[in-house]
Write a protein that holds these residues in place. Structure first.
Motif, PDB file in Angstrom:
ATOM      1  N   SER A 167     -36.142 -62.754  34.638  1.00  0.00           N
ATOM      2  CA  SER A 167     -37.324 -63.291  35.325  1.00  0.00           C
ATOM      3  C   SER A 167     -37.194 -63.073  36.825  1.00  0.00           C
ATOM      4  O   SER A 167     -36.090 -63.046  37.375  1.00  0.00           O
ATOM      5  CB  SER A 167     -37.487 -64.780  35.020  1.00  0.00           C
ATOM      6  N   THR A 168     -38.347 -62.887  37.469  1.00  0.00           N
ATOM      7  CA  THR A 168     -38.382 -62.660  38.909  1.00  0.00           C
ATOM      8  C   THR A 168     -39.719 -63.140  39.462  1.00  0.00           C
ATOM      9  O   THR A 168     -40.706 -63.249  38.722  1.00  0.00           O
ATOM     10  CB  THR A 168     -38.189 -61.170  39.250  1.00  0.00           C
ATOM     11  N   ALA A 169     -39.755 -63.408  40.741  1.00  0.00           N
ATOM     12  CA  ALA A 169     -41.015 -63.758  41.404  1.00  0.00           C
ATOM     13  C   ALA A 169     -41.634 -62.551  42.092  1.00  0.00           C
ATOM     14  O   ALA A 169     -42.736 -62.634  42.644  1.00  0.00           O
ATOM     15  CB  ALA A 169     -40.777 -64.869  42.430  1.00  0.00           C
ATOM     16  N   ASP A 170     -40.957 -61.410  42.057  1.00  0.00           N
ATOM     17  CA  ASP A 170     -41.363 -60.223  42.814  1.00  0.00           C
ATOM     18  C   ASP A 170     -41.868 -59.137  41.873  1.00  0.00           C
ATOM     19  O   ASP A 170     -41.093 -58.539  41.113  1.00  0.00           O
ATOM     20  CB  ASP A 170     -40.176 -59.710  43.635  1.00  0.00           C
ATOM     21  N   ALA A 171     -43.179 -58.854  41.913  1.00  0.00           N
ATOM     22  CA  ALA A 171     -43.760 -57.820  41.049  1.00  0.00           C
ATOM     23  C   ALA A 171     -43.157 -56.451  41.312  1.00  0.00           C
ATOM     24  O   ALA A 171     -43.054 -55.620  40.390  1.00  0.00           O
ATOM     25  CB  ALA A 171     -45.273 -57.768  41.251  1.00  0.00           C
ATOM     26  N   TYR A 172     -42.737 -56.190  42.555  1.00  0.00           N
ATOM     27  CA  TYR A 172     -42.191 -54.869  42.862  1.00  0.00           C
ATOM     28  C   TYR A 172     -40.838 -54.626  42.202  1.00  0.00           C
ATOM     29  O   TYR A 172     -40.435 -53.472  42.021  1.00  0.00           O
ATOM     30  CB  TYR A 172     -42.102 -54.671  44.375  1.00  0.00           C
ATOM     31  N   GLU A 173     -40.145 -55.692  41.821  1.00  0.00           N
ATOM     32  CA  GLU A 173     -38.914 -55.490  41.044  1.00  0.00           C
ATOM     33  C   GLU A 173     -39.234 -54.862  39.696  1.00  0.00           C
ATOM     34  O   GLU A 173     -38.465 -54.048  39.179  1.00  0.00           O
ATOM     35  CB  GLU A 173     -38.178 -56.821  40.852  1.00  0.00           C
ATOM     36  N   VAL A 174     -40.370 -55.245  39.116  1.00  0.00           N
ATOM     37  CA  VAL A 174     -40.822 -54.626  37.866  1.00  0.00           C
ATOM     38  C   VAL A 174     -41.266 -53.192  38.122  1.00  0.00           C
ATOM     39  O   VAL A 174     -40.869 -52.247  37.419  1.00  0.00           O
ATOM     40  CB  VAL A 174     -41.988 -55.438  37.255  1.00  0.00           C
ATOM     41  N   ILE A 175     -42.087 -53.001  39.151  1.00  0.00           N
ATOM     42  CA  ILE A 175     -42.671 -51.685  39.437  1.00  0.00           C
ATOM     43  C   ILE A 175     -41.599 -50.643  39.762  1.00  0.00           C
ATOM     44  O   ILE A 175     -41.728 -49.467  39.399  1.00  0.00           O
ATOM     45  CB  ILE A 175     -43.682 -51.811  40.598  1.00  0.00           C
ATOM     46  N   GLN A 220     -49.090 -48.175  42.396  1.00  0.00           N
ATOM     47  CA  GLN A 220     -47.685 -47.885  42.699  1.00  0.00           C
ATOM     48  C   GLN A 220     -46.896 -47.590  41.428  1.00  0.00           C
ATOM     49  O   GLN A 220     -46.054 -46.697  41.404  1.00  0.00           O
ATOM     50  CB  GLN A 220     -47.044 -49.065  43.444  1.00  0.00           C
ATOM     51  N   ALA A 221     -47.167 -48.331  40.371  1.00  0.00           N
ATOM     52  CA  ALA A 221     -46.470 -48.081  39.105  1.00  0.00           C
ATOM     53  C   ALA A 221     -46.764 -46.676  38.589  1.00  0.00           C
ATOM     54  O   ALA A 221     -45.850 -45.964  38.134  1.00  0.00           O
ATOM     55  CB  ALA A 221     -46.889 -49.127  38.072  1.00  0.00           C
ATOM     56  N   LEU A 222     -48.018 -46.261  38.654  1.00  0.00           N
ATOM     57  CA  LEU A 222     -48.379 -44.915  38.219  1.00  0.00           C
ATOM     58  C   LEU A 222     -47.709 -43.865  39.098  1.00  0.00           C
ATOM     59  O   LEU A 222     -47.221 -42.828  38.599  1.00  0.00           O
ATOM     60  CB  LEU A 222     -49.897 -44.735  38.248  1.00  0.00           C
ATOM     61  N   GLN A 223     -47.676 -44.097  40.411  1.00  0.00           N
ATOM     62  CA  GLN A 223     -47.011 -43.162  41.314  1.00  0.00           C
ATOM     63  C   GLN A 223     -45.509 -43.080  41.036  1.00  0.00           C
ATOM     64  O   GLN A 223     -44.892 -42.047  41.285  1.00  0.00           O
ATOM     65  CB  GLN A 223     -47.275 -43.565  42.770  1.00  0.00           C
ATOM     66  N   ASN A 224     -44.963 -44.172  40.501  1.00  0.00           N
ATOM     67  CA  ASN A 224     -43.549 -44.179  40.091  1.00  0.00           C
ATOM     68  C   ASN A 224     -43.354 -43.558  38.716  1.00  0.00           C
ATOM     69  O   ASN A 224     -42.265 -43.635  38.149  1.00  0.00           O
ATOM     70  CB  ASN A 224     -43.014 -45.614  40.074  1.00  0.00           C
ATOM     71  N   LYS A 225     -44.448 -42.984  38.163  1.00  0.00           N
ATOM     72  CA  LYS A 225     -44.438 -42.340  36.851  1.00  0.00           C
ATOM     73  C   LYS A 225     -44.101 -43.324  35.734  1.00  0.00           C
ATOM     74  O   LYS A 225     -43.396 -43.000  34.774  1.00  0.00           O
ATOM     75  CB  LYS A 225     -43.486 -41.130  36.832  1.00  0.00           C
ATOM     76  N   LYS A 226     -44.621 -44.523  35.874  1.00  0.00           N
ATOM     77  CA  LYS A 226     -44.504 -45.504  34.805  1.00  0.00           C
ATOM     78  C   LYS A 226     -45.852 -45.625  34.093  1.00  0.00           C
ATOM     79  O   LYS A 226     -46.909 -45.565  34.729  1.00  0.00           O
ATOM     80  CB  LYS A 226     -44.074 -46.861  35.374  1.00  0.00           C
ATOM     81  N   HIS A 227     -45.794 -45.797  32.797  1.00  0.00           N
ATOM     82  CA  HIS A 227     -47.002 -46.023  32.022  1.00  0.00           C
ATOM     83  C   HIS A 227     -47.492 -47.442  32.310  1.00  0.00           C
ATOM     84  O   HIS A 227     -46.690 -48.339  32.580  1.00  0.00           O
ATOM     85  CB  HIS A 227     -46.716 -45.852  30.532  1.00  0.00           C
ATOM     86  N   VAL A 228     -48.803 -47.645  32.220  1.00  0.00           N
ATOM     87  CA  VAL A 228     -49.375 -48.953  32.542  1.00  0.00           C
ATOM     88  C   VAL A 228     -50.310 -49.399  31.430  1.00  0.00           C
ATOM     89  O   VAL A 228     -51.109 -48.613  30.909  1.00  0.00           O
ATOM     90  CB  VAL A 228     -50.140 -48.919  33.884  1.00  0.00           C
ATOM     91  N   VAL A 229     -50.206 -50.679  31.077  1.00  0.00           N
ATOM     92  CA  VAL A 229     -51.149 -51.334  30.167  1.00  0.00           C
ATOM     93  C   VAL A 229     -51.738 -52.519  30.922  1.00  0.00           C
ATOM     94  O   VAL A 229     -51.004 -53.306  31.520  1.00  0.00           O
ATOM     95  CB  VAL A 229     -50.448 -51.814  28.883  1.00  0.00           C
TER      96      VAL A 229
END
Length: 427
Positions: free
Chosen positions: A60-68, A92-101
């Motif tokens: 768990s984290t409070a920082d969304a960018y840790e996930v991204i 940012q997630a897409l630019q990091n080449k992560k899939h997004v739902v």
């Protein structure tokens, strides 16, 4: 060996908690069917206290960018809603080449085109089944199962809050304010219900569905929108007497002149399949040239129904990764069709007036309607009192601009005290 697919969740509210629950309790089934081990790596929630005792502290984290930015996360699930910071997070997630739902209807209805293009550029998936209809599968069927159809019409009840309110009014004779307060007490309506009762939530959803059905981008600001706040118990009663039910409908149609995309209270025949959709349930009616008429029905909101759709998307992405076919959810908006102005839309109408109860009044009103090319189908006089009467009219098919022009003239008649309500009629 099975591929390992890491999932990160941004948001642990009503829907986010449901996504976490399904992913962690159904992991064996999902992994077996997708051919990949699906694992929740990290959950981000600004208020970490929400996750205490429910999500292990180490994930768990409070920082969304840790996930991204997490190197072991392949799929980012966004369930915080709103335009910002959700747009920035997804981009940012897409630019990091992560899939997004995502379940974010407001975002997909306004900036979805740009995000889908970015996903294609990056060679990743962006899925959004839960943005419309909660747990009802509708986006993937429109894109895939009905791909062989020319879709002529999509029409549905896509907002559970307003459907609950109108159901209470119809079944119990409640006023709109009474039904709204009950919906809020039960958690079906927000403290600020404006997005629902003013039709904006439904407008975002029909913009998404129209874009997919007609292969042409429609944004929420192009959707003609009216809410339900003007609906009275009298309207509900008169509709019933005439064989109709009032629903807040999201309507998208296409013909040779372009697309019409609109949200407004609508009278539909009591025998129409949508008329029996009660309470917080949603239903979407689709008409295609090959399939004919089909209807998708189910819970339109709630933790687990919405989470069900999101997890279905996560599963689809995992399957794509396993089969090396990522990037399969394309925008599909390869055409550029005109959205008709509301003035050019044709409809039938219900009209309720307060007029003087004396000879010649009906003739005066009928003349104004006729002079503006509005033909009367039915005319009923109700509730005569204090020298006034309620007049209820039903019209044949007429263009909006003709109806509006006639209404302006009717409002100026000295025999008309008030135009009570105007509703469109479908079906």
């Amino acid at each position: 060996m099975k591929k390992k697919i890491g999932v990160g969740i941004i948001g642990y509210g009503t829907v986010g908690s449901g996504v976490y629950h399904i992913l962690t309790t159904k992991s064996r089934k999902l992994s077996t069917l997708s051919g990949a081990d699906i694992d929740v790596v990290l959950v981000a929630e600004r208020d970490r206290d929400r996750m205490k005792g429910k999500v292990p502290e180490q994930i768990s984290t409070a920082d969304a960018y840790e996930v991204i930015n997490h190197p072991d996360i392949d799929v980012v699930v966004e369930v915080i809603g709103g335009i910002e910071p959700a747009y920035t997070f997804i981009k940012q997630a897409l630019q990091n080449k992560k899939h997004v739902v995502t379940a974010n209807k407001a975002l997909m209805a306004s900036r979805g085109g740009a995000l889908l293009e970015l996903a294609q550029e990056q060679g990743v998936d962006l899925y959004f089944e839960a943005s419309v209809g909660g747990g009802i599968p509708i986006i993937r069927p429109l894109k895939h199962s009905l791909a062989g159809n020319a879709i002529h019409r999509v029409m549905g009840i896509v907002n559970g809050t307003t459907n609950y309110i109108l159901t209470k009014m119809a079944e119990e004779g409640s006023s709109l304010d009474e039904a709204l307060k009950e919906a809020q007490a039960l958690g079906f309506a927000e403290a600020d219900p404006s997005a629902d009762v003013e039709g904006h939530d439904a407008a975002a959803k029909i913009a998404i569905l129209a874009s997919i059905a007609f292969n042409s981008r429609v944004t929420a600001d192009k959707v003609y929108t009216e809410g339900i706040m003007g609906i009275t118990p009298e309207d509900i009663a008169y509709a019933k007497e005439m064989g109709y039910i009032i629903k807040l409908l999201a309507v998208a149609k296409e013909d040779d002149e372009g697309m019409e995309v609109r949200v407004h209270p609508t009278m539909i025949p009591a025998k129409h399949p949508l008329a029996s959709v009660a309470g917080v349930m949603n239903a979407i009616f689709v008409e295609g040239d090959a399939v004919g008429e089909v209807m998708f029905y189910g819970p339109g909101a709630g933790s687990l129904p919405a989470a069900s759709a999101i997890v279905g998307d996560v599963f689809e992405v995992a399957l794509n990764i396993s089969l090396n076919k990522v990037g399969s959810m394309t925008c599909g908006c390869f055409e550029h069709k005109k959205v008709k102005a509301v003035d050019d839309i044709e409809s039938r109408y219900y009209m309720r007036l307060d007029a003087l109860d004396k000879p010649g009044v009906l003739a005066k009103i009928a003349k104004v309607l006729g002079d503006n090319n509005v033909s009367i189908e039915t005319a009923i006089q109700k509730n005569t009192r204090d020298g006034h009467a309620e007049l209820v009219f039903g019209t044949y098919l007429v263009k909006e601009k003709s109806m509006r022009r006639a209404l302006k003239k009717i409002e100026q008649l000295d025999v008309v005290a008030e135009v009570g309500n105007i509703l469109r009629v479908e079906g």
